[in-house]
Enzyme design. Structure first.
Site, short mmCIF file in Angstrom:
data_model
loop_
_atom_site.label_atom_id
_atom_site.label_comp_id
_atom_site.label_asym_id
_atom_site.label_seq_id
_atom_site.Cartn_x
_atom_site.Cartn_y
_atom_site.Cartn_z
N GLY A 76 0.82 -1.34 -0.06
CA GLY A 76 -0.02 0.01 -0.07
C GLY A 76 0.87 1.33 0.15
N GLY A 104 -0.04 -4.89 0.71
CA GLY A 104 -1.34 -4.72 0.00
C GLY A 104 -1.48 -5.62 -1.15
N GLU A 149 5.60 -6.14 7.71
CA GLU A 149 4.94 -5.09 8.56
C GLU A 149 5.50 -4.84 9.79
OE1 GLU A 149 2.25 -6.12 5.28
OE2 GLU A 149 3.40 -7.34 6.70
N ASP A 175 -1.42 -7.29 7.86
CA ASP A 175 -2.85 -6.86 7.70
C ASP A 175 -3.42 -7.53 6.34
OD1 ASP A 175 -1.79 -5.00 6.09
OD2 ASP A 175 -3.29 -3.62 6.59
#
Length: 382
Positions: free
Chosen positions: A94, A142, A165, A173
């Site tokens: 992302g 992402g 992450e 996530d």
């Protein structure tokens, strides 16, 4: 030169400059981050920001989500294919820097980005049409969310998968809490905590990809897929299997973690991150020492959140995991480590984050539990 001519020349230059600016604005409008097209009976999504490794931003999410829904309800569309432009990356993650800037000033992007990204992840996971992700090149964060919940994920020798992450004060996530604990043994927890990178055929051997096809065969594979008439999932499986059977690259190489799988299961079996670190240090093998060293660089808060996230996610549906992860994302937006991690890794690139708290022992269970608390009215809803 008369004043009139000077003025005219200035006006003309200004006009040309304005034209150039307008031209640039128009070209950036006709150069979308996502290409959405119908090829044969297939809806094809191309992530089209190769200069930034196809990083995913909110505009792109807002283009993909409604189109996916349209194709799902369209009798003329049989399958959905998602791919990355440029060959270097499927999607490297992302647009974290933009989210960080928004988070610092309480901007809406820090809320909207995660909310809409997770809603899209769920739509991919529940898509009724066969969804085929061609994950060539870098696939992280992402990009994993755009691929791993789909029915088919095709890796090539150029695929590089990781969920890194914990190194930026976040957690794996985009539904990481759902798919990671469902990998074999403690492999998912190992990947989540350490950010270990899997390459090529190993992405399939780990269970992240469903198939492995040589990079040079991908154009031919795409051609065959878009030419299928009303295919069932089994028809698609057959096509992918046949391309996989023709792909011999690295087939004789063992899985990179093969000789460590029993160690991973043993060392990463603990009810706490402190317990895992203790196991690693007590083991003393080269592999264990390397993992202990890796974990010592990660955000202690992120490690504890991630451990609890995967424990909980193992028994939850994808939707419930995403609701949980949205709560966690907003806790990270309110915290310290995410901003510090992004600064150290992506902005200043000094690779020396100052985590707060700086040790696992200082991260209380209570502070971790708070990250999982309901946001009431602001909770993620589908």
């Amino acid at each position: 030169m008369s004043l009139t001519i000077l003025t005219s020349a200035y006006r003309l230059r200004s006009f040309h400059r304005l034209q150039r600016i307008q031209g640039h604005m128009m070209s950036s409008q006709v150069d979308p981050g996502v290409l959405l097209e119908k090829v044969g009976n297939a809806g094809v999504i191309t992530i089209n920001r190769p200069k930034v490794l196809n990083a995913l931003n909110l505009t792109m999410i807002r283009q993909i989500a409604p189109q996916l829904q349209k194709w799902e309800n369209d009798n003329e569309t049989d399958i959905v294919i998602i791919r990355g432009a440029g060959g270097k990356a499927f999607c490297a993650g992302g647009d974290i820097r933009a989210v960080t800037e928004a988070g610092k000033v309480g901007g809406p992007l820090a809320v909207d980005f995660f909310r809409e990204e997770y809603i899209l992840n769920n739509a991919i996971g529940s898509c009724k049409k066969p969804y085929i992700a061609l994950i060539e090149g870098i696939t992280m964060g992402g990009g994993v969310g755009l691929s791993v919940h789909g029915r088919f994920r095709v890796a090539t020798e150029k695929t590089l998968f990781a969920m890194p992450e914990t190194a930026i004060g976040l957690f794996p996530d985009v539904g990481g809490g759902y798919f990671l604990p469902r990998l074999q043994g403690k492999l998912g927890l190992f990947l989540a905590l350490t950010g270990f990178r899997l390459k090529g055929r190993d992405v399939q051997r780990a269970g992240v990809a469903t198939h492995f096809v040589e990079s040079k065969k991908i154009p031919e594979l795409e051609k065959e897929l878009v030419g299928l008439k009303s295919p069932s999932a089994e028809d698609i499986s057959r096509v992918l299997d046949s391309f996989q059977n023709q792909s011999s690259v690295d087939s004789e190489k063992p899985f990179v973690l093969d000789k460590h799988m029993s160690d991973i299961d043993r060392l990463f079996s603990s009810s706490s991150v402190e317990g895992i670190v203790q196991n690693l240090k007590a083991d003393g093998s080269e592999f264990a020492n390397k993992q202990a060293e890796t974990l010592s660089r990660m955000s202690p808060t992120s490690l504890k959140i991630t451990h609890k996230q995967l424990q909980a996610g193992a028994t939850l549906s994808l939707q419930d995991v995403l609701v949980m992860e949205y709560r966690l994302s907003q806790a990270c937006m309110r915290g310290h480590d995410f901003y510090e991690g992004v600064r150290a890794v992506l902005v200043d690139k000094d690779q020396s984050p100052k985590w707060s708290p700086s040790t696992l022992e200082e991260v209380s269970e209570q502070s971790v539990d708070q990250c999982f608390s309901s946001l009431g009215e602001k909770d993620l809803r589908f």
